[in-house]
Write a protein that holds these residues in place. Structure first.
Motif, short mmCIF file in Angstrom:
data_model
loop_
_atom_site.label_atom_id
_atom_site.label_comp_id
_atom_site.label_asym_id
_atom_site.label_seq_id
_atom_site.Cartn_x
_atom_site.Cartn_y
_atom_site.Cartn_z
N LEU A 35 43.69 34.86 45.70
CA LEU A 35 44.09 35.28 44.35
C LEU A 35 44.63 34.08 43.59
O LEU A 35 45.14 33.12 44.17
N PRO A 36 44.54 34.10 42.25
CA PRO A 36 44.90 32.93 41.45
C PRO A 36 46.36 32.56 41.57
O PRO A 36 47.24 33.41 41.73
N TYR A 51 49.25 34.12 39.39
CA TYR A 51 49.79 35.43 39.73
C TYR A 51 50.49 35.41 41.09
O TYR A 51 50.74 36.46 41.68
N ALA A 105 41.69 44.05 44.01
CA ALA A 105 42.35 42.98 43.27
C ALA A 105 41.35 42.07 42.59
O ALA A 105 41.59 41.61 41.44
N LYS A 106 40.24 41.78 43.24
CA LYS A 106 39.23 40.92 42.62
C LYS A 106 38.62 41.58 41.40
O LYS A 106 38.23 40.90 40.44
N TYR A 115 40.31 43.69 39.36
CA TYR A 115 41.34 43.52 38.33
C TYR A 115 41.34 42.08 37.80
O TYR A 115 41.51 41.84 36.60
N GLU A 116 41.16 41.13 38.70
CA GLU A 116 41.15 39.73 38.29
C GLU A 116 40.03 39.45 37.29
O GLU A 116 40.23 38.73 36.30
N ARG A 117 38.87 40.03 37.52
CA ARG A 117 37.72 39.75 36.66
C ARG A 117 37.70 40.59 35.39
O ARG A 117 37.25 40.13 34.35
N GLU A 122 45.53 41.30 30.86
CA GLU A 122 46.55 40.40 31.39
C GLU A 122 47.73 41.18 31.96
O GLU A 122 48.29 40.82 33.00
N ARG A 142 46.66 42.52 35.32
CA ARG A 142 46.58 41.45 36.33
C ARG A 142 47.95 41.05 36.82
O ARG A 142 48.16 40.84 38.02
N LEU A 156 47.93 42.09 40.59
CA LEU A 156 47.74 40.92 41.45
C LEU A 156 49.07 40.41 41.99
O LEU A 156 49.17 40.05 43.17
#
Length: 379
Positions: free
Chosen positions: A59-60, A63, A97-98, A100-102, A106, A109, A113
């Motif tokens: 995850l980024p 976050y 989660a991926k 939601y990420e894409r 905001e 996320r 995340l």
């Protein structure tokens, strides 16, 4: 990446293995964490994984995640499965989660995340009593109300980890078109009208029915665009299939090692049973299949990381098909090689088999994977 790991990845794998040995290394430890094998997820242990920063592996960083790729997440799944770490909620969490990420806002996320990194479990609800492999046939309905809110009615079934989840990524029908009428929604589990009932299975406490009766969600609860749910699901297939494949690769490795240890020690007719050609050749075949599976998963994961906006429907389906069928075969062969000991609950092999046999059903059956692979060849 192929079969080679970076130094950082090698250190990551070593750390997971050390954690698994310390926390889940004995049958007594595993039974205490899983209610004697009844559950695949222990919230306390999962919290410790969060404290180590591992739950945000792909995850980024903005976050709270580690910013790694699919290859890193696959390593985590493979090693936790091999170590029999009861972190069953991770797969559904990282798949949701991926998405939601894409596609999430905001606000979504940051909530979802960030929560996943801290140890929240996510679930994803697609299947229904009349819509399994044919997801486009789902009937759970989301109707927009005059004030802009959504009213949701319907039932979902076979929903993994819903009983552990804080939030559910719900796929519901918002229009009549089979595929163009689907939309994703952010559904907090505590929303009035949501009822979760466990389904008894031979794998224990894993899946659930989710009933939605008069559920109201705010206008901004959609994840992505209204009517784009099908396209968004298709965009996430690389993640889902690879994560499931990596998990089953770990299980296959564990079943293989358990069987090998047993037949190396068990003696009949004055020598270890593994020294007989019938079993020695079985071990050779299984070892080869597991190695092929490992190379396939790592290669596909590397391709997906290198081209994150590209779909790999053929390769991801191949990985899921190969890994789940290999895990099932390995557990079955392991039970056969161990004889009555493989069937006894005193040993882990029967637990491996229960976990492996359903893997060829969930996340798209082996028959569906073969059909999808065939279609990519124009058939």
């Amino acid at each position: 990446m192929g079969s080679r790991l970076t130094e950082e990845q090698s250190d990551f794998v070593a750390a997971i293995r050390d954690f698994a040995r310390r926390e889940c290394g004995t049958r007594e430890q595993r039974d205490a964490l899983t209610e004697g094998g009844r559950t695949a997820h222990d919230p306390g242990l999962y919290g410790r994984l969060a404290g180590l920063g591992w739950l945000g592996v792909c995850l980024p960083e903005e976050y709270g995640g580690a910013g790694g790729g699919l290859a890193d997440a696959c390593l985590f799944l493979e090693e936790t499965a091999y170590g029999m770490v009861p972190a069953g909620g991770f797969i559904t969490t990282v798949i949701a989660a991926k998405a939601y990420e894409r596609f999430g806002t905001e606000t979504q996320r940051r909530e979802v995340l960030g929560g996943a990194v801290r140890g929240d479990v996510l679930s994803i609800a697609m299947s229904e009593p009349g819509a399994g492999s044919d997801v486009g046939a789902l009937r759970c309905k989301a109707e927009r109300l005059p004030d802009g809110d959504w009213l949701i009615e319907g039932q979902k079934t076979w929903i993994s980890s819903a009983h552990h989840a804080r939030n559910i990524l719900l796929v519901a029908r918002t229009g009549p078109d089979k595929h163009g009428g689907l939309t994703m929604f952010h559904l907090p589990v505590g929303t009035p009208g949501v009822e979760i009932r466990g389904i008894e299975t031979m794998g224990g406490d894993e899946v659930n029915d989710v009933f939605l009766t008069g559920v109201r969600l705010p206008a901004d609860a959609t994840v992505g665009q209204v009517g784009d749910g099908w396209k968004q699901l298709m965009a996430g297939l690389n993640y889902e299939r690879l994560f499931l494949a990596a998990n089953m690769l770990g299980l296959a490795r564990r079943a293989f090692d358990d069987a090998l240890a047993h037949i190396s020690e068990r003696e009949q007719f004055g020598r270890p049973v593994g020294s007989f050609q019938a079993l020695r050749h079985r071990i050779a075949d299984l070892a080869t299949e597991i190695e092929c599976t490992r190379l396939l998963i790592r290669d596909v994961a590397a391709d997906c990381d290198a081209q994150p906006d590209r779909l790999f429907p053929r390769e991801a389906s191949m990985a899921k098909l190969k890994a789940t069928e290999t895990a099932k075969r390995t557990a079955l062969e392991g039970m056969q090689m161990m004889g009555g000991y493989g069937y006894a609950t005193e040993y882990d092999m029967e637990r491996h088999l229960r976990a492996a046999v359903v893997s060829t059903v969930y996340g798209g059956t082996s028959e569906i994977q073969r059909d999808l692979i065939g279609k990519t060849y124009g058939l």
